[in-house]
Design a protein around this motif. Sequence first.
Motif, PDB file in Angstrom:
ATOM      1  N   VAL A 193       0.832  -1.207   0.000  1.00 12.51           N
ATOM      2  CA  VAL A 193       0.000   0.000   0.000  1.00 12.51           C
ATOM      3  C   VAL A 193       0.870   1.262   0.000  1.00 12.51           C
ATOM      4  O   VAL A 193       0.513   2.271  -0.634  1.00 12.51           O
ATOM      5  N   LEU A 194       2.010   1.217   0.700  1.00 17.33           N
ATOM      6  CA  LEU A 194       2.887   2.379   0.686  1.00 17.33           C
ATOM      7  C   LEU A 194       3.508   2.578  -0.696  1.00 17.33           C
ATOM      8  O   LEU A 194       3.603   3.711  -1.191  1.00 17.33           O
ATOM      9  N   ALA A 195       3.912   1.482  -1.333  1.00 12.38           N
ATOM     10  CA  ALA A 195       4.464   1.588  -2.686  1.00 12.38           C
ATOM     11  C   ALA A 195       3.423   2.140  -3.647  1.00 12.38           C
ATOM     12  O   ALA A 195       3.736   2.984  -4.500  1.00 12.38           O
ATOM     13  N   GLY A 196       2.175   1.697  -3.518  1.00  9.77           N
ATOM     14  CA  GLY A 196       1.126   2.216  -4.383  1.00  9.77           C
ATOM     15  C   GLY A 196       0.862   3.687  -4.161  1.00  9.77           C
ATOM     16  O   GLY A 196       0.585   4.433  -5.111  1.00  9.77           O
ATOM     17  N   THR A 197       0.953   4.151  -2.914  1.00  7.82           N
ATOM     18  CA  THR A 197       0.736   5.563  -2.620  1.00  7.82           C
ATOM     19  C   THR A 197       1.874   6.420  -3.146  1.00  7.82           C
ATOM     20  O   THR A 197       1.657   7.538  -3.637  1.00  7.82           O
ATOM     21  N   LEU A 198       3.101   5.923  -3.036  1.00  5.23           N
ATOM     22  CA  LEU A 198       4.248   6.692  -3.508  1.00  5.23           C
ATOM     23  C   LEU A 198       4.308   6.747  -5.032  1.00  5.23           C
ATOM     24  O   LEU A 198       4.558   7.806  -5.620  1.00  5.23           O
ATOM     25  N   ILE A 199       4.067   5.606  -5.689  1.00  4.02           N
ATOM     26  CA  ILE A 199       4.241   5.524  -7.144  1.00  4.02           C
ATOM     27  C   ILE A 199       2.973   5.935  -7.895  1.00  4.02           C
ATOM     28  O   ILE A 199       3.043   6.477  -8.994  1.00  4.02           O
ATOM     29  N   ARG A 200       1.802   5.636  -7.308  1.00  4.42           N
ATOM     30  CA  ARG A 200       0.502   5.994  -7.872  1.00  4.42           C
ATOM     31  C   ARG A 200       0.203   5.305  -9.188  1.00  4.42           C
ATOM     32  O   ARG A 200      -0.620   5.771  -9.974  1.00  4.42           O
ATOM     33  N   ARG A 201       0.858   4.218  -9.442  1.00  7.64           N
ATOM     34  CA  ARG A 201       0.590   3.398 -10.627  1.00  7.64           C
ATOM     35  C   ARG A 201       0.660   1.951 -10.203  1.00  7.64           C
ATOM     36  O   ARG A 201       1.578   1.543  -9.482  1.00  7.64           O
ATOM     37  N   VAL A 202      -0.284   1.137 -10.673  1.00 11.29           N
ATOM     38  CA  VAL A 202      -0.456  -0.208 -10.135  1.00 11.29           C
ATOM     39  C   VAL A 202       0.712  -1.119 -10.498  1.00 11.29           C
ATOM     40  O   VAL A 202       1.324  -1.746  -9.627  1.00 11.29           O
ATOM     41  N   VAL A 203       1.038  -1.200 -11.774  1.00  6.33           N
ATOM     42  CA  VAL A 203       2.049  -2.177 -12.206  1.00  6.33           C
ATOM     43  C   VAL A 203       3.428  -1.858 -11.618  1.00  6.33           C
ATOM     44  O   VAL A 203       4.090  -2.758 -11.064  1.00  6.33           O
ATOM     45  N   PRO A 204       3.922  -0.633 -11.685  1.00  4.42           N
ATOM     46  CA  PRO A 204       5.207  -0.346 -11.024  1.00  4.42           C
ATOM     47  C   PRO A 204       5.159  -0.574  -9.520  1.00  4.42           C
ATOM     48  O   PRO A 204       6.164  -0.996  -8.925  1.00  4.42           O
ATOM     49  N   LEU A 334       0.925  10.388   3.870  1.00  7.12           N
ATOM     50  CA  LEU A 334       1.141  10.786   2.478  1.00  7.12           C
ATOM     51  C   LEU A 334      -0.176  11.125   1.779  1.00  7.12           C
ATOM     52  O   LEU A 334      -0.252  12.095   1.017  1.00  7.12           O
ATOM     53  N   VAL A 335      -1.207  10.338   2.051  1.00  6.12           N
ATOM     54  CA  VAL A 335      -2.496  10.615   1.425  1.00  6.12           C
ATOM     55  C   VAL A 335      -3.038  11.969   1.882  1.00  6.12           C
ATOM     56  O   VAL A 335      -3.530  12.768   1.078  1.00  6.12           O
ATOM     57  N   ARG A 336      -2.961  12.246   3.173  1.00  2.00           N
ATOM     58  CA  ARG A 336      -3.479  13.512   3.679  1.00  2.00           C
ATOM     59  C   ARG A 336      -2.663  14.713   3.198  1.00  2.00           C
ATOM     60  O   ARG A 336      -3.189  15.803   3.023  1.00  2.00           O
ATOM     61  N   ARG A 337      -1.390  14.487   2.945  1.00  3.26           N
ATOM     62  CA  ARG A 337      -0.515  15.612   2.615  1.00  3.26           C
ATOM     63  C   ARG A 337      -0.346  15.826   1.124  1.00  3.26           C
ATOM     64  O   ARG A 337      -0.264  16.978   0.652  1.00  3.26           O
ATOM     65  N   ARG A 338      -0.292  14.734   0.374  1.00  4.19           N
ATOM     66  CA  ARG A 338       0.128  14.848  -1.020  1.00  4.19           C
ATOM     67  C   ARG A 338      -0.954  14.529  -2.028  1.00  4.19           C
ATOM     68  O   ARG A 338      -0.893  15.000  -3.168  1.00  4.19           O
ATOM     69  N   ALA A 339      -1.930  13.665  -1.696  1.00  2.00           N
ATOM     70  CA  ALA A 339      -2.884  13.212  -2.697  1.00  2.00           C
ATOM     71  C   ALA A 339      -3.987  14.239  -2.895  1.00  2.00           C
ATOM     72  O   ALA A 339      -5.128  14.035  -2.529  1.00  2.00           O
TER      73      ALA A 339
END
Length: 340
Positions: A193-204, A334-339
Amino acid sequence: MTALTMPGRPRHDASLRPVPWRRMAWVTWRQHRAALGGVAAFLGAFAVYLWLTGLQMHHAEAAYCHPAGSTSCAINFTGRYGETAIIVSIALQAVPALIGAFAGAPVLARELETGTFRYAWTQGIGRLRWTVGKLVPLAVAVTAVAGAFTVLIAWYNQPWVAAGYVTPFSARVFDLLGVAFGAWTLAAFAIGVLAGTLIRRVVPAIAATLAVYAGLAFATALWLREHYITPLVTHNPNLPGSAWIISHWYAGRNGKPLSQAAINQILQADHPATNKIGPNTSQTFVNAVGYLTQHGYTFWVSYQPGSRFSPFQWIEGGWLLALSVLLIAATVWLVRRRAA
């Protein structure tokens, strides 16, 4: 002329009420039921295979491995099921990574990639409620399923433990038993979940989850785990079969360890006895420990006793749980701050 004034409605009445946590859990289930169903189907099929194969191994061990280490045990039990058990252990080691990659990484990455999270935030679901409502139920679900699956794994490996081929500290089974398997599954989910939040793309994010999890698992097995508790040291070479031998060495009269080159040089002076076992065949018995001991050198071994298996499990489960909480907290931040 008198002007009439009417009190305005409080500002908070005009805003949408937050969606209840129960409703949010239902939405999470509706959105991710396909992924959860896939995990359940995968583990269910795996469980059926383990059950059927485990029954065969239990019967073979009971029939041929008493006493353990006999020729019939080596042929009818180890020879028949040994390769299968190794492949199954490798596959089980990959289960937490697969859950983290395919059930954890897409949880937030898919909505962040497509932009649908903006619509959710306009329906009375704020960033914090949206994130926590997704992560907590899914994390609890995958951890509970993995914890229940551990019981079946322990039963499956019982014939190998009884026959003396596998010890609880073996890298092949340690993180599949006790609380470790559930803790590793939760950690893999949190990494995803952290990788998905940082990268914002599913496959990477899936690829990053697999890479980070593999690095963490190898580092733990090769370097970190043996240092949970200070190893015991003894000069007795005959340790119980359940002991985990960390290292061994020879020390000279001054107490300093000998290098392998020095040991080989000392052993060259040994002339071991040779026994003739056939017309043209002879066998030489080399007792390196005995020879070096007779000449004033001491054999030392550092090890972890089998009685420390449970403390090691709780230590590993504890730091993995703490790591998972930190990763999920970082995801929420990260979600509260960046998304936006």
